[in-house]
Design a protein around this motif. Sequence first.
Motif, PDB file in Angstrom:
ATOM      1  N   ASP A   1       0.805  -1.222   0.000  1.00 12.94           N
ATOM      2  CA  ASP A   1       0.000   0.000   0.000  1.00 12.94           C
ATOM      3  C   ASP A   1       0.841   1.276   0.000  1.00 12.94           C
ATOM      4  O   ASP A   1       0.315   2.374   0.075  1.00 12.94           O
ATOM      5  CB  ASP A   1      -0.958   0.007   1.193  1.00 12.94           C
ATOM      6  N   ARG A   2       2.175   1.138  -0.072  1.00 16.98           N
ATOM      7  CA  ARG A   2       3.053   2.310  -0.116  1.00 16.98           C
ATOM      8  C   ARG A   2       4.415   1.901  -0.671  1.00 16.98           C
ATOM      9  O   ARG A   2       4.742   0.715  -0.741  1.00 16.98           O
ATOM     10  CB  ARG A   2       3.211   2.921   1.274  1.00 16.98           C
ATOM     11  N   SER A   3       5.184   2.894  -1.066  1.00 19.48           N
ATOM     12  CA  SER A   3       6.522   2.632  -1.597  1.00 19.48           C
ATOM     13  C   SER A   3       7.530   2.532  -0.467  1.00 19.48           C
ATOM     14  O   SER A   3       7.313   3.048   0.638  1.00 19.48           O
ATOM     15  CB  SER A   3       6.937   3.747  -2.562  1.00 19.48           C
ATOM     16  N   GLY A   4       8.648   1.866  -0.752  1.00 17.84           N
ATOM     17  CA  GLY A   4       9.702   1.718   0.237  1.00 17.84           C
ATOM     18  C   GLY A   4      10.398   0.384   0.094  1.00 17.84           C
ATOM     19  O   GLY A   4      10.241  -0.325  -0.904  1.00 17.84           O
ATOM     20  N   LYS A   5      11.189   0.023   1.125  1.00 16.50           N
ATOM     21  CA  LYS A   5      11.885  -1.253   1.132  1.00 16.50           C
ATOM     22  C   LYS A   5      11.195  -2.200   2.097  1.00 16.50           C
ATOM     23  O   LYS A   5      10.847  -1.825   3.222  1.00 16.50           O
ATOM     24  CB  LYS A   5      13.348  -1.069   1.554  1.00 16.50           C
ATOM     25  N   ALA A   6      10.983  -3.431   1.638  1.00 12.52           N
ATOM     26  CA  ALA A   6      10.357  -4.438   2.490  1.00 12.52           C
ATOM     27  C   ALA A   6      11.279  -4.766   3.661  1.00 12.52           C
ATOM     28  O   ALA A   6      12.500  -4.877   3.497  1.00 12.52           O
ATOM     29  CB  ALA A   6      10.060  -5.692   1.681  1.00 12.52           C
ATOM     30  N   THR A   7      10.703  -4.901   4.844  1.00 16.01           N
ATOM     31  CA  THR A   7      11.484  -5.206   6.046  1.00 16.01           C
ATOM     32  C   THR A   7      11.164  -6.605   6.550  1.00 16.01           C
ATOM     33  O   THR A   7      10.064  -7.125   6.335  1.00 16.01           O
ATOM     34  CB  THR A   7      11.187  -4.192   7.159  1.00 16.01           C
ATOM     35  N   ALA A   8      12.139  -7.196   7.230  1.00 16.12           N
ATOM     36  CA  ALA A   8      11.943  -8.533   7.806  1.00 16.12           C
ATOM     37  C   ALA A   8      10.851  -8.495   8.868  1.00 16.12           C
ATOM     38  O   ALA A   8      10.070  -9.446   9.001  1.00 16.12           O
ATOM     39  CB  ALA A   8      13.253  -9.032   8.398  1.00 16.12           C
ATOM     40  N   PHE A   9      10.768  -7.389   9.616  1.00 12.22           N
ATOM     41  CA  PHE A   9       9.756  -7.275  10.669  1.00 12.22           C
ATOM     42  C   PHE A   9       8.348  -7.327  10.068  1.00 12.22           C
ATOM     43  O   PHE A   9       7.463  -8.033  10.564  1.00 12.22           O
ATOM     44  CB  PHE A   9       9.977  -5.953  11.417  1.00 12.22           C
ATOM     45  N   ALA A  10       8.121  -6.583   8.978  1.00 16.79           N
ATOM     46  CA  ALA A  10       6.794  -6.564   8.349  1.00 16.79           C
ATOM     47  C   ALA A  10       6.471  -7.921   7.728  1.00 16.79           C
ATOM     48  O   ALA A  10       5.343  -8.424   7.853  1.00 16.79           O
ATOM     49  CB  ALA A  10       6.734  -5.459   7.298  1.00 16.79           C
ATOM     50  N   ILE A  11       7.434  -8.521   7.047  1.00 19.40           N
ATOM     51  CA  ILE A  11       7.195  -9.821   6.410  1.00 19.40           C
ATOM     52  C   ILE A  11       6.885 -10.879   7.463  1.00 19.40           C
ATOM     53  O   ILE A  11       6.009 -11.737   7.264  1.00 19.40           O
ATOM     54  CB  ILE A  11       8.421 -10.222   5.555  1.00 19.40           C
ATOM     55  N   TYR A  12       7.576 -10.812   8.591  1.00 12.39           N
ATOM     56  CA  TYR A  12       7.338 -11.785   9.672  1.00 12.39           C
ATOM     57  C   TYR A  12       5.885 -11.724  10.143  1.00 12.39           C
ATOM     58  O   TYR A  12       5.249 -12.754  10.378  1.00 12.39           O
ATOM     59  CB  TYR A  12       8.293 -11.492  10.830  1.00 12.39           C
ATOM     60  N   ASN A  13       5.348 -10.519  10.246  1.00  7.78           N
ATOM     61  CA  ASN A  13       3.976 -10.369  10.729  1.00  7.78           C
ATOM     62  C   ASN A  13       2.926 -10.662   9.647  1.00  7.78           C
ATOM     63  O   ASN A  13       1.749 -10.842   9.965  1.00  7.78           O
ATOM     64  CB  ASN A  13       3.773  -8.953  11.272  1.00  7.78           C
ATOM     65  N   LEU A  14       3.353 -10.696   8.387  1.00  5.71           N
ATOM     66  CA  LEU A  14       2.416 -10.975   7.302  1.00  5.71           C
ATOM     67  C   LEU A  14       2.389 -12.452   6.911  1.00  5.71           C
ATOM     68  O   LEU A  14       1.537 -12.865   6.128  1.00  5.71           O
ATOM     69  CB  LEU A  14       2.780 -10.144   6.062  1.00  5.71           C
ATOM     70  N   GLN A  15       3.335 -13.230   7.424  1.00  8.53           N
ATOM     71  CA  GLN A  15       3.435 -14.628   7.015  1.00  8.53           C
ATOM     72  C   GLN A  15       2.169 -15.419   7.291  1.00  8.53           C
ATOM     73  O   GLN A  15       1.807 -16.320   6.527  1.00  8.53           O
ATOM     74  CB  GLN A  15       4.617 -15.302   7.721  1.00  8.53           C
TER      75      GLN A  15
END
Length: 649
Positions: A538-552
């Motif tokens: 939903d926005r531009s930027g660099k994907a982070t491990a913290f965000a991916i961990y919570n989306l798994q």
Amino acid sequence: MVPRAVADSGGPARQPGRSSVQMQIPSWDDHFLFGPHVSVTATAASGVANPRRRNIAIIAHVDHGKTTLVDAMLHQSGVFRANERVEERAMDNTELERERGITIMAKNTAIHYGDLLINIVDTPGHADFGGEVERTLTMVDGVLLLVDASEGPLPQTRFVLRKALEHGLKPIVVINKIDRQDARPAEVLDEIYDLFIDLDATEDQIDFPVLYANGKAGTASLDAALPGENLRPLLDAIVEHMPPPTGDANAPLQVLVSNLDSSEYLGRIAIGRIVNGRVALGDEIAVSKIDGRIERTRVTKLYTFDGLQRVEVKAAAAGDVICLAGIDDITIGETITDSESPRPIPPLHVDEPTVSMIFGINTSPMAGRDGKFVTSRNLKERLARELIGNVSIRVQDTESPEQMNVIGRGELQLSILIEMMRREGYEIQVSRPQIVTREVDGGIEEPVEHLVVDVAEDYQGVVIAQLGTRRATMTKLVNHGSGRIRLEFRIPTRGLIGFRSQFLTDTRGTGIMNHLFDGWEPWHGPIAGRPTGALVADRSGKATAFAIYNLQERGEIFIEPGTQVYEGMVIGENARTSDMDVNVTKEKKLTNMRQSTADDALRLVPPRLLNLEQSIEFINDDELVEVTPGSIRLRKRVLAFNQRPKKDS
């Protein structure tokens, strides 16, 4: 081209640097290579253009060993030096063909056997490249039909054999890979006879010789129980059973252009067989264009094939396969003919394509970062060049000047074109494949396919269930008793879009599927698409491990930490049917509070990194695949979250 001379002693007068190869593949002795036992009477029979020529094509289903067999023929005919290092599958000379292990484009070569020159065309085996087979059959007088000793005839075997029989070509059947543990040559031969009868072969065509070969070892024999020593039986069969080319060398010149090549120094090179007449350097010739125009030019360069090389010659006559350089704007299907008495040959006809995709310029926020060719003009020029040498695709304009509708034989053919463009430096975005329909008597008809799947017995239930949801009808079930079952279906082409990935998942990667266009039928009704939604940034930027961990927990992720994303980019597959807009750039908030579990290492599930074919199969109608030289990304057609139509749950 003048055949190699035979020395007085009965041995060959070798060309400089040429010698028999003594490698793992057996080599012929000198008497075998050039001995008098294959001498051909120089007096031509009635209608025979050149009794010292044989023009053949090798046809088969994909992965049945065509190119490997040509390798063995090249080695044993002395094309390579004894100390020359040669790559396997020498005819597959493009990077993509070597990576994928398949032949994509038909190629010409030639070998010497006695005082004969045998021109050979190596053809693709995949149904999507059937147009290559159709146009090359105009250059030959006979075919070697290769069939796997275990798998037997498969859909593309039927297709290429039907085309060969329609051209009236003489077949020789080679049952290849006879060394396989599960080889069943007797049953396979029965299946081949059934196939010939089913295709209404003539009595002369069905009376074919049969050889049993091991292409990798370079051996052939007339008896399945007796292993061969080299390919001499196969070459003898070609000499004995393949007819020499017909034609009249004294008639006006006629050459049907069946293939094209290019050179930085010579420009476009037309490849074809001289049907009638003669041609020499400096001759004035005419080119009969497809639209009926006649353009006159002069022969500046003339070549024939010798091994993997093109050899310059001064003249050639009816029956020879030649290369003519220096003719601007010549295309496949045109006729090179006599300038004073032009006699055009009817142009080639190939089966119509059935699958279309929209090719457009890259409009994402990351456009222009990787590629050299990013404009609509670049895209149109590249597709126009593809049309010159690829007779089985069509390109149509769309309502938008930035998009073109490309129609081909199947997903694989179009994905190969996309991959070639990507490696050349193009940035494009492509849509989900759609089928081509036609209207007949007020109703809509769609293309259907003959699908053959080979699966372990344990997986037949899930495969049949999956195909049932895609409007497939089972026509045949064969159990050879080896633990695997062959299932045959008629299925709408729509039902196969996106099926391969699901099929490999259901069969744990052990299933084999092949399909072939099998006609038109009335519209079969709706077919369900992908049952899951997408996870969308939903926005531009660099994907982070913290965000991916919570989306798994929400679904399967397609990107790695550190990947640059933008609004509207698809970063994963949602476990539910609806799309979900997520913040994959979210970082962990830093505080002054210390906790024992605050800095535990995050355990990330490895992402599913999609290749080009998987990406094309995955997307829905509201999504696109963004293809650049450095990346393959999935995205929504409408990037902005507040402007995008919502997918119903």
